[in-house]
Design a protein around this motif. Structure first.
Motif, mmCIF file in Angstrom:
data_model
loop_
_atom_site.group_PDB
_atom_site.id
_atom_site.type_symbol
_atom_site.label_atom_id
_atom_site.label_comp_id
_atom_site.label_asym_id
_atom_site.label_seq_id
_atom_site.Cartn_x
_atom_site.Cartn_y
_atom_site.Cartn_z
ATOM 1 N N CYS A 53 0.828 -1.204 0.000
ATOM 2 C CA CYS A 53 0.000 0.000 0.000
ATOM 3 C C CYS A 53 0.868 1.261 0.000
ATOM 4 C CB CYS A 53 -0.983 -0.005 1.166
ATOM 5 S SG CYS A 53 -0.214 -0.144 2.799
ATOM 6 N N ALA A 79 2.410 1.655 -3.486
ATOM 7 C CA ALA A 79 1.403 2.162 -4.430
ATOM 8 C C ALA A 79 1.251 3.677 -4.294
ATOM 9 C CB ALA A 79 0.060 1.469 -4.205
ATOM 10 N N PRO A 95 -4.018 0.135 -6.131
ATOM 11 C CA PRO A 95 -3.558 -1.202 -5.740
ATOM 12 C C PRO A 95 -3.488 -2.167 -6.925
ATOM 13 C CG PRO A 95 -5.071 -0.360 -4.100
ATOM 14 C CD PRO A 95 -5.087 0.620 -5.259
#
Length: 164
Positions: free
Chosen positions: A59, A62, A69
């Motif tokens: 996460c 990203a 995601p």
């Protein structure tokens, strides 16, 4: 909200940026592809190499790469297949997946980095004076700060409307 049109100087600067940005990114990409890595993959390798233990929560990676995601999953799929990156559960929280740079990934980054730096130098810095480099840094730092302020204001507006 009424928009104020760009003046002539601003329009020249904006058009120069727009006209150059795509060409510059394409040139940097071409220079990396010659070494069997895309600019997006190179970014992943750089972020992971800079992270503690060569690993980042997916996460967080990203967010750093400004990918969704699913976009990150697609980006990592090729790097995982080529064994430059692995995915593993976090040792702190098994529900969280980590992207981890492998020895092969570090070797690819170390082999490619000198070529990428030479490309960046040739494509950008060889054309600028020291003063222009300083100005470029100041310009992008100011834009970055403005974007952060704008994001904070948008977040505050969203929070206020959620409460109302």
């Amino acid at each position: 909200m009424a928009s104020t049109w760009l003046n002539e100087r601003e329009m020249v600067a904006w058009r120069a940026y727009i006209d150059t940005n795509g060409d510059l990114l394409a040139a940097l990409e071409r220079d990396l592809v010659r070494h069997d890595v895309t600019l997006g993959d190179y970014q992943v390798l750089v972020y992971l190499a800079a992270a503690e233990d060569d690993a980042m929560r997916m996460c967080d990676l990203a967010v750093a790469l400004q990918l969704s995601p699913s976009g990150l999953t697609r980006r990592l799929d090729g790097l995982v297949r080529s064994e430059h990156v692995t995915r593993r559960p976090s040792p702190d929280d098994g529900r969280v997946m980590m992207a981890v740079l492998t020895d092969a990934g570090r070797e690819l980054l170390e082999r490619t980095a000198p070529h990428h730096v030479a490309s960046v130098r040739r494509r950008i810095f060889d054309h600028l004076t020291t003063e222009q480099v300083d100005a470029l840094a100041a310009i992008f730092e100011a834009i970055s700060a403005g974007l952060a302020e704008s994001d904070e204001a948008t977040d505050e507006e969203s929070t206020a409307s959620d409460v109302a």
